[in-house]
Design an enzyme around this catalytic site. Structure first.
Site, mmCIF file in Angstrom:
data_model
loop_
_atom_site.group_PDB
_atom_site.id
_atom_site.type_symbol
_atom_site.label_atom_id
_atom_site.label_comp_id
_atom_site.label_asym_id
_atom_site.label_seq_id
_atom_site.Cartn_x
_atom_site.Cartn_y
_atom_site.Cartn_z
ATOM 1 N N LYS A 151 -4.905 -0.699 2.014
ATOM 2 C CA LYS A 151 -4.901 -1.983 1.310
ATOM 3 C C LYS A 151 -5.944 -2.043 0.194
ATOM 4 O O LYS A 151 -5.759 -2.722 -0.809
ATOM 5 C CB LYS A 151 -5.127 -3.135 2.301
ATOM 6 N N GLU A 179 -3.101 -13.630 1.502
ATOM 7 C CA GLU A 179 -2.479 -13.791 2.816
ATOM 8 C C GLU A 179 -2.800 -12.533 3.606
ATOM 9 O O GLU A 179 -3.074 -11.497 3.029
ATOM 10 C CB GLU A 179 -0.963 -13.958 2.683
ATOM 11 N N SER A 223 -1.469 4.896 7.444
ATOM 12 C CA SER A 223 -1.896 3.864 6.499
ATOM 13 C C SER A 223 -3.173 3.142 6.911
ATOM 14 O O SER A 223 -3.875 2.598 6.077
ATOM 15 C CB SER A 223 -0.772 2.853 6.290
#
Lengths: 397, 260
Positions: A88, A110, A377
């Site tokens: 991210k 969010e 990830s």
């Protein structure tokens, strides 16, 4: 033929937003167009990737599980080793740099699992911006540690109590508050979703994953992988991994969706498997919904994949058959979570464990000279408590 | 001249109430339509509930939720409106999101609108750039696509106004729907820009609940839209909502009609 607007991937994408937000996204679009090929901007981002986020991330040959599964060689792209523990941060660094260029002093985001929220809180701290993160109330409970982590970083976390109290409701609420404070606020969207230019911009900030994989695998193996694989909620880590491989027709692109308790149950989040064409959260794409267009409540053990839609570029890659999308259930993901922890000493995020679950099925069916790259990830520290609960283990700290 | 144009052509300021279909029940929605018309509403906006109404504040979100929980569907709304059309010709305008229309099927949706003589649709998540999504159906079935203009529209105002149909919905404030104590946007300046390029009537909505606000806004425009304040009355009075809503609408109509 109907005129198609900007930001389209086949019929998907677009810019379906309330009028109040239109000038804000058009402004963002102009800013992004200005900077996306600007050498200074790209250099600044590159420096942050390298010096702050710990890029490039490693490409690790998982020899033990490869031998145990007895088929294709499995490589893990270690996005879990990035600062803040997931992919991210790649996107958040890019968007927050743009926010600064636009003179915004406040960012909102969010979050589902909390990975995007933590990344946004982190970069807001680094860049001296006010940060508010919207998180479904159910997710604040599933991911309590990440809530406190964001607060430690100086962000305010707002539990969202509307609708199903998960990721989609967090997006709804972030859109609503953005409408109210659009002038000083930048909405850092966490995935390759939403209105144009977000899907394109987030993909561009994430495509570093696939670029690195390509260079790393050529160096290690002297050839491209046969399969690259990643979990898909909105789809940012998958899109980042896939993008550089799209022209390489011999590389299979596999996205793994969260099937929850099974694609044939109501408790699923597998959008490609069970969804239909719709228009929601600013984009035309596939959504889980009923015949009246009411968005379905979705379910997955993974708060990060618990989303009723998928990014428009994935919808397009599915339509043209360039990428395949397959489901993995809660049970399979937890098995993969355990397996990687015990076999390789790497605790994966429960999201990433979905991708690994499918790799465990696929690898044994492939020859030993074939190569699968799985995008790891995120790291699984945030999931430890939830997995304990899932297994009925009572934890006290 | 279509029904919306006829209402504004009478020269009086128009009061436009909004209710969510199916809240608390479709029977009550039908009764409220009659009662609001009788109370002097010029046009009535009917919300088709959506699971994820991103432009709505808590009051209308809750109404959408109640309506869907009570089993309201798009088909049932059309069936109710067919009954309504046997009793009244009051102009009706839908407010809903693009997904309920798109997924139901644009052809079927707008064909049903024509059968129920729905004069217009307001779709908050379809901006000017994406209106092609529904425009050809609007033309084919004679339904006006009502455009919204917001406090942030700035250079977009004239572009939107030039192609406006029915009436223009001027959003009074930033943020989502809901009652506000003050409205700080310079509505007069927005209206002036609109008037330079179109004769399409202008109604102001978002945040209006009191007669004072309604008078102030209708002096600046051709009409006033009130949603959350009415939906709140529905929620508070549940099965007895019809009379309470009618009383409120009557008060607002009188206030608005007093303006020039």
């Amino acid at each position: 033929m109907k005129k198609m607007t900007k930001g389209r991937y086949g019929i998907h994408g677009g810019q379906y937003l309330p009028e109040t937000l239109m000038n804000a996204v058009l402004d963002l679009e102009r800013t992004y167009e200005k900077y996306k090929n600007d050498p200074d901007f790209l250099q600044e981002l590159q420096t942050l990737y390298h010096d702050y986020a710990n890029r490039p991330s490693l490409l690790y040959y998982a020899e033990k599980i490869t031998k145990d599964l007895g088929g294709a060689k499995i490589y893990l792209k270690r996005e879990d080793l990035n600062h803040t523990g997931s992919h991210k941060i790649n996107n958040v660094l890019g968007q927050c740099l743009l926010a600064k260029k636009m003179g915004k002093t406040r960012v909102i985001a969010e979050t589902g699992a909390g990975q995007h929220g933590v990344a946004t809180a982190t970069i807001a701290a680094l860049m001296g911006m006010e940060c508010v993160v919207y998180m479904g109330k159910e997710d604040t409970e599933r991911q309590a540690l990440n809530v406190f982590r964001m607060e430690l970083l100086g962000a305010k976390v707002v539990p969202v109590t509307s609708g199903t109290m998960t990721l989609k409701d967090a997006v709804n609420e972030a859109l609503r508050v953005w409408t109210a404070r659009v002038l000083d606020t930048f909405y850092v969207m966490g995935s390759v979703m939403g209105p144009h230019p977000y899907p394109e911009m987030v993909r561009d900030f994430q495509k570093v994953i696939g670029k690195e994989v390509k260079a790393q695998i050529l160096e290690k193996e002297g050839k491209l992988p046969d399969v690259v694989m990643a979990c898909v909620g909105g789809g940012s880590n998958a899109m980042g991994l896939f993008y550089d491989f799209i022209p390489d027709k011999n590389v299979r692109l596999v996205g793994v969706e969260a099937a929850g308790r099974g694609v044939n149950t109501a408790e699923t989040a597998a959008t490609i498997a069970r969804g239909s064409e719709g228009i929601f959260h600013g984009m035309k794409s596939y959504f889980l919904q009923n015949s009246d267009g009411q968005i379905a409540p979705v379910y997955s053990i993974s708060a990060g994949l618990d989303y009723p839609g998928i990014g428009p570029e994935h919808a397009y890659l599915h339509d043209i058959g360039r990428a395949e999308y397959v489901p993995a259930t809660d049970v399979e993901a937890v098995e993969a979570f355990d397996y990687l922890s015990k076999m390789e000493g790497i605790i994966p995020a429960i999201e990433s464990a979905h991708a690994l679950a499918y790799a465990m099925k696929l690898a044994p069916t492939m020859a030993k000279d074939k190569i699968i790259v799985v995008n790891l990830s995120g790291r699984g520290d945030k999931d430890v408590a939830a997995i304990a609960r899932y297994k009925g283990v009572d934890l006290h700290e | 001249m279509n029904k919306i144009a006829e209402v504004f052509a009478k020269g009086k300021k128009v009061f436009i109430p909004f209710i969510t279909a199916g809240d608390p029940s479709l029977e009550k929605t039908e009764e409220m339509i009659y009662a609001m018309e009788k109370a002097g509403a010029g046009i009535i906006e009917i919300g088709i509930p959506f699971s994820d109404p991103v432009a709505e504040g808590p009051v209308i979100q809750a109404a959408d939720f109640r309506a869907l929980q009570a089993g309201c569907t798009t088909d049932k709304i059309f069936a109710m409106l067919k009954r309504v059309r046997k009793n009244t010709q009051v102009p009706l305008v839908f407010l809903t999101y693009i997904n309920p229309i798109f997924t139901y099927g644009c052809t079927k949706f707008f064909n049903n609108c024509q059968e129920c003589q729905i004069s217009g649709v307001i779709i908050p998540d379809v901006p000017f750039e994406e209106k092609e999504e529904v425009l050809k159906y609007c033309w084919q079935y004679g339904v006006d696509l009502i455009s919204l203009i917001a406090p942030t529209s700035e250079q977009r105002i004239k572009m939107i106004a030039k192609e406006a149909m029915g009436y223009i919905y001027v959003v009074s404030s930033l943020g989502v729907t809901g009652v506000r104590t003050t409205i700080t946007t310079d509505i007069g300046a927005i209206v002036e820009q609109i008037r330079q390029v179109t004769k399409v009537p202008i109604a102001v909505g978002f945040g209006i609940s009191t007669t004072e606000q309604a008078i102030k806004m209708s002096r600046l425009s051709d009409g006033v839209i009130v949603g959350s304040a009415i939906v709140k009355i529905v929620a508070e009075n549940d099965e007895n909502c019809v009379e309470a809503v009618a009383d409120y609408v009557k008060t607002m109509v009188t206030a608005v009609a007093s303006c020039r």
